[in-house]
Design a protein around this motif. Structure first.
Motif, PDB file in Angstrom:
ATOM      1  N   ASN A   9       0.826  -1.215   0.000  1.00 53.65           N
ATOM      2  CA  ASN A   9       0.000   0.000   0.000  1.00 53.65           C
ATOM      3  C   ASN A   9       0.852   1.252   0.000  1.00 53.65           C
ATOM      4  OD1 ASN A   9      -2.416  -1.404   0.005  1.00 53.65           O
ATOM      5  ND2 ASN A   9      -2.598  -1.433   2.237  1.00 53.65           N
ATOM      6  N   LEU A  10       1.944   1.212   0.767  1.00 50.66           N
ATOM      7  CA  LEU A  10       2.848   2.368   0.802  1.00 50.66           C
ATOM      8  C   LEU A  10       3.478   2.597  -0.560  1.00 50.66           C
ATOM      9  CD1 LEU A  10       4.651   1.889   4.250  1.00 50.66           C
ATOM     10  CD2 LEU A  10       3.108   3.751   3.612  1.00 50.66           C
ATOM     11  N   HIS A  11       3.853   1.497  -1.219  1.00 47.35           N
ATOM     12  CA  HIS A  11       4.461   1.599  -2.549  1.00 47.35           C
ATOM     13  C   HIS A  11       3.465   2.173  -3.556  1.00 47.35           C
ATOM     14  CE1 HIS A  11       7.028   0.635  -5.938  1.00 47.35           C
ATOM     15  NE2 HIS A  11       6.016   0.005  -6.516  1.00 47.35           N
ATOM     16  N   LYS A  12       2.226   1.692  -3.491  1.00 46.76           N
ATOM     17  CA  LYS A  12       1.186   2.189  -4.398  1.00 46.76           C
ATOM     18  C   LYS A  12       0.921   3.676  -4.160  1.00 46.76           C
ATOM     19  CE  LYS A  12      -3.522   1.377  -6.059  1.00 46.76           C
ATOM     20  NZ  LYS A  12      -3.839   2.811  -6.068  1.00 46.76           N
ATOM     21  N   THR A  13       0.855   4.073  -2.889  1.00 44.25           N
ATOM     22  CA  THR A  13       0.626   5.488  -2.554  1.00 44.25           C
ATOM     23  C   THR A  13       1.747   6.362  -3.100  1.00 44.25           C
ATOM     24  OG1 THR A  13      -0.572   4.905  -0.545  1.00 44.25           O
ATOM     25  CG2 THR A  13       0.322   7.137  -0.663  1.00 44.25           C
ATOM     26  N   LYS A  14       2.987   5.884  -2.960  1.00 43.36           N
ATOM     27  CA  LYS A  14       4.135   6.629  -3.475  1.00 43.36           C
ATOM     28  C   LYS A  14       4.068   6.759  -4.992  1.00 43.36           C
ATOM     29  CE  LYS A  14       9.172   6.751  -3.540  1.00 43.36           C
ATOM     30  NZ  LYS A  14      10.435   6.051  -3.175  1.00 43.36           N
ATOM     31  N   MET A  15       3.726   5.679  -5.668  1.00 43.83           N
ATOM     32  CA  MET A  15       3.623   5.692  -7.123  1.00 43.83           C
ATOM     33  C   MET A  15       2.502   6.626  -7.588  1.00 43.83           C
ATOM     34  SD  MET A  15       6.063   3.811  -8.292  1.00 43.83           S
ATOM     35  CE  MET A  15       5.572   3.523  -9.990  1.00 43.83           C
ATOM     36  N   ASP A  16       1.373   6.576  -6.895  1.00 48.08           N
ATOM     37  CA  ASP A  16       0.253   7.443  -7.242  1.00 48.08           C
ATOM     38  C   ASP A  16       0.618   8.913  -7.046  1.00 48.08           C
ATOM     39  OD1 ASP A  16      -1.320   5.313  -7.918  1.00 48.08           O
ATOM     40  OD2 ASP A  16      -2.477   5.292  -6.064  1.00 48.08           O
ATOM     41  N   THR A  17       1.333   9.191  -5.970  1.00 51.32           N
ATOM     42  CA  THR A  17       1.740  10.574  -5.680  1.00 51.32           C
ATOM     43  C   THR A  17       2.691  11.083  -6.754  1.00 51.32           C
ATOM     44  OG1 THR A  17       1.484  10.206  -3.297  1.00 51.32           O
ATOM     45  CG2 THR A  17       2.795  12.097  -3.968  1.00 51.32           C
ATOM     46  N   GLU A  18       3.643  10.247  -7.159  1.00 46.85           N
ATOM     47  CA  GLU A  18       4.580  10.638  -8.214  1.00 46.85           C
ATOM     48  C   GLU A  18       3.843  10.886  -9.528  1.00 46.85           C
ATOM     49  OE1 GLU A  18       7.529   7.598  -8.396  1.00 46.85           O
ATOM     50  OE2 GLU A  18       8.519   8.228  -6.532  1.00 46.85           O
ATOM     51  N   ARG A  25       2.746  18.893 -13.383  1.00 47.46           N
ATOM     52  CA  ARG A  25       3.805  19.651 -14.062  1.00 47.46           C
ATOM     53  C   ARG A  25       3.659  19.602 -15.579  1.00 47.46           C
ATOM     54  NH1 ARG A  25       7.170  21.588 -10.465  1.00 47.46           N
ATOM     55  NH2 ARG A  25       7.419  20.568  -8.446  1.00 47.46           N
ATOM     56  N   ASN A  26       3.016  18.552 -16.077  1.00 38.95           N
ATOM     57  CA  ASN A  26       2.807  18.430 -17.518  1.00 38.95           C
ATOM     58  C   ASN A  26       1.484  19.036 -17.975  1.00 38.95           C
ATOM     59  OD1 ASN A  26       5.244  17.080 -17.847  1.00 38.95           O
ATOM     60  ND2 ASN A  26       4.323  15.046 -17.630  1.00 38.95           N
ATOM     61  N   GLY A  27       0.702  19.543 -17.028  1.00 36.30           N
ATOM     62  CA  GLY A  27      -0.599  20.095 -17.387  1.00 36.30           C
ATOM     63  C   GLY A  27      -1.587  19.034 -17.836  1.00 36.30           C
ATOM     64  N   ASP A  28      -1.408  17.815 -17.336  1.00 34.79           N
ATOM     65  CA  ASP A  28      -2.257  16.678 -17.710  1.00 34.79           C
ATOM     66  C   ASP A  28      -3.511  16.674 -16.836  1.00 34.79           C
ATOM     67  OD1 ASP A  28      -3.439  14.243 -18.242  1.00 34.79           O
ATOM     68  OD2 ASP A  28      -1.593  13.078 -18.100  1.00 34.79           O
ATOM     69  N   PHE A  29      -4.522  17.404 -17.281  1.00 32.02           N
ATOM     70  CA  PHE A  29      -5.735  17.631 -16.503  1.00 32.02           C
ATOM     71  C   PHE A  29      -6.464  16.322 -16.180  1.00 32.02           C
ATOM     72  CE2 PHE A  29     -10.278  18.540 -16.145  1.00 32.02           C
ATOM     73  CZ  PHE A  29     -10.304  19.611 -15.255  1.00 32.02           C
ATOM     74  N   ILE A  30      -6.604  15.454 -17.159  1.00 35.19           N
ATOM     75  CA  ILE A  30      -7.358  14.212 -16.993  1.00 35.19           C
ATOM     76  C   ILE A  30      -6.724  13.320 -15.928  1.00 35.19           C
ATOM     77  CG2 ILE A  30      -8.187  12.115 -18.109  1.00 35.19           C
ATOM     78  CD1 ILE A  30      -9.635  14.668 -18.952  1.00 35.19           C
ATOM     79  N   THR A  31      -5.400  13.170 -15.987  1.00 35.44           N
ATOM     80  CA  THR A  31      -4.717  12.325 -15.005  1.00 35.44           C
ATOM     81  C   THR A  31      -4.848  12.903 -13.596  1.00 35.44           C
ATOM     82  OG1 THR A  31      -3.144  11.498 -16.635  1.00 35.44           O
ATOM     83  CG2 THR A  31      -2.502  11.325 -14.325  1.00 35.44           C
ATOM     84  N   VAL A  32      -4.685  14.204 -13.469  1.00 35.66           N
ATOM     85  CA  VAL A  32      -4.835  14.834 -12.158  1.00 35.66           C
ATOM     86  C   VAL A  32      -6.250  14.620 -11.627  1.00 35.66           C
ATOM     87  CG1 VAL A  32      -4.885  17.041 -10.903  1.00 35.66           C
ATOM     88  CG2 VAL A  32      -3.032  16.564 -12.527  1.00 35.66           C
ATOM     89  N   LYS A  33      -7.228  14.809 -12.494  1.00 39.00           N
ATOM     90  CA  LYS A  33      -8.626  14.626 -12.096  1.00 39.00           C
ATOM     91  C   LYS A  33      -8.880  13.189 -11.632  1.00 39.00           C
ATOM     92  CE  LYS A  33     -13.310  15.740 -13.659  1.00 39.00           C
ATOM     93  NZ  LYS A  33     -14.120  16.284 -14.772  1.00 39.00           N
ATOM     94  N   ASN A  34      -8.328  12.234 -12.358  1.00 40.69           N
ATOM     95  CA  ASN A  34      -8.488  10.829 -11.980  1.00 40.69           C
ATOM     96  C   ASN A  34      -7.805  10.515 -10.656  1.00 40.69           C
ATOM     97  OD1 ASN A  34     -10.027  10.179 -14.222  1.00 40.69           O
ATOM     98  ND2 ASN A  34      -8.262   9.561 -15.457  1.00 40.69           N
ATOM     99  N   GLN A  35      -6.645  11.103 -10.441  1.00 39.13           N
ATOM    100  CA  GLN A  35      -5.934  10.871  -9.190  1.00 39.13           C
ATOM    101  C   GLN A  35      -6.712  11.455  -8.008  1.00 39.13           C
ATOM    102  OE1 GLN A  35      -3.991   8.400 -10.196  1.00 39.13           O
ATOM    103  NE2 GLN A  35      -2.365   9.127  -8.842  1.00 39.13           N
ATOM    104  N   LEU A  36      -7.345  12.582  -8.233  1.00 30.87           N
ATOM    105  CA  LEU A  36      -8.168  13.188  -7.177  1.00 30.87           C
ATOM    106  C   LEU A  36      -9.378  12.306  -6.868  1.00 30.87           C
ATOM    107  CD1 LEU A  36      -8.006  16.945  -8.263  1.00 30.87           C
ATOM    108  CD2 LEU A  36      -6.875  15.898  -6.290  1.00 30.87           C
ATOM    109  N   LYS A  37      -9.931  11.683  -7.897  1.00 33.21           N
ATOM    110  CA  LYS A  37     -11.056  10.751  -7.693  1.00 33.21           C
ATOM    111  C   LYS A  37     -10.606   9.538  -6.884  1.00 33.21           C
ATOM    112  CE  LYS A  37     -13.811  11.785 -11.830  1.00 33.21           C
ATOM    113  NZ  LYS A  37     -14.259  11.264 -13.148  1.00 33.21           N
ATOM    114  N   ASN A  38      -9.316   9.199  -7.003  1.00 38.30           N
ATOM    115  CA  ASN A  38      -8.764   8.067  -6.265  1.00 38.30           C
ATOM    116  C   ASN A  38      -8.290   8.457  -4.869  1.00 38.30           C
ATOM    117  OD1 ASN A  38      -9.193   6.333  -8.426  1.00 38.30           O
ATOM    118  ND2 ASN A  38      -7.169   6.713  -9.310  1.00 38.30           N
ATOM    119  N   ASN A  39      -8.723   9.663  -4.453  1.00 36.93           N
ATOM    120  CA  ASN A  39      -8.446  10.146  -3.084  1.00 36.93           C
ATOM    121  C   ASN A  39      -6.970  10.419  -2.803  1.00 36.93           C
ATOM    122  OD1 ASN A  39     -11.209  10.038  -2.255  1.00 36.93           O
ATOM    123  ND2 ASN A  39     -11.021   7.818  -2.022  1.00 36.93           N
TER     124      ASN A  39
END
Length: 210
Positions: A9-18, A25-39
């Motif tokens: 779980n810690l590894h997954k959290t770290k990967m998700d955060t990265e 930084r890339n202005g990737d709106f969709i990915t950021v939005k999806n990550q926010l949905k994943n809490n």
């Protein structure tokens, strides 16, 4: 094999955060939005001690800033840089639309100071960002007569570090209209008026003596 669910779980959290910060930084709106949905923790910091809303503001990415504010990003968490909050960054760089957005959709703490001990108003005045100065004076409780560690108020910086242009003239008018004290001197006891005279800014002299 000894698979530890906690470590996974810690590894997954770290990967998700990265992934989240790379997308920001890339202005990737969709990915950021999806990550926010994943809490994802919206107020987490990257390796540079910056939150997502700080990164998006610095990139002048208003669409991303809007998204982060909609998910309750805390805009008063500071970074280690001189311009350490979103309102500070946007004010210094003249991102008027983002300044307005931050004021309307969140609650920027105008008592937070930058690396020079100044408010967001002071560098905005120095840089000649009239629209930003107007927003800060009219829509926030920023202290117009705050003195930074260099011994300068917003009024002093609007004169000493400027070229006396029309934008600087308008800023001086705005500052005076909102209670700027033209009798506050710098560390050497020199008033804004004396600086304006010394620098040959006739229009500023006229404004200060009205």
């Amino acid at each position: 094999m000894n698979n530890n669910p906690k470590n996974e779980n810690l590894h997954k959290t770290k990967m998700d955060t990265e992934k989240y910060f790379t997308a920001l930084r890339n202005g990737d709106f969709i990915t950021v939005k999806n990550q926010l949905k994943n809490n994802i923790d919206i107020n987490s910091k990257d390796a540079n001690n910056e939150t997502g809303v700080i990164i998006a503001t610095d990139k002048n990415d208003i669409t991303m800033v809007k998204l982060l504010l909609e998910h309750d990003a805390n805009i008063n968490i500071t970074s280690d840089k001189i311009d350490n909050t979103p309102i500070m960054i946007a004010s210094v760089k003249g991102y008027g639309d983002i300044v307005q957005l931050l004021i309307e959709k969140s609650n920027p703490d105008m008592t937070i100071l930058n690396g020079y001990g100044g408010t967001a108003l002071i560098p905005a005045c120095e840089k000649g960002h009239v629209d930003v100065v107007k927003l800060l004076l009219e829509k926030t409780n920023v202290k117009v007569n705050h003195i930074n560690r260099l011994g300068w108020t917003a009024l002093l910086e609007a004169i000493v570090l400027s070229n006396g242009s029309k934008s600087q003239q308008e800023i001086v008018r705005l500052l005076l209209a909102h209670g700027a004290d033209k009798n506050i001197t710098d560390k050497n006891g020199i008033t804004p008026l004396e600086h304006a005279k010394k620098m040959g800014f006739k229009e500023l002299v006229d404004i200060l003596t009205q």
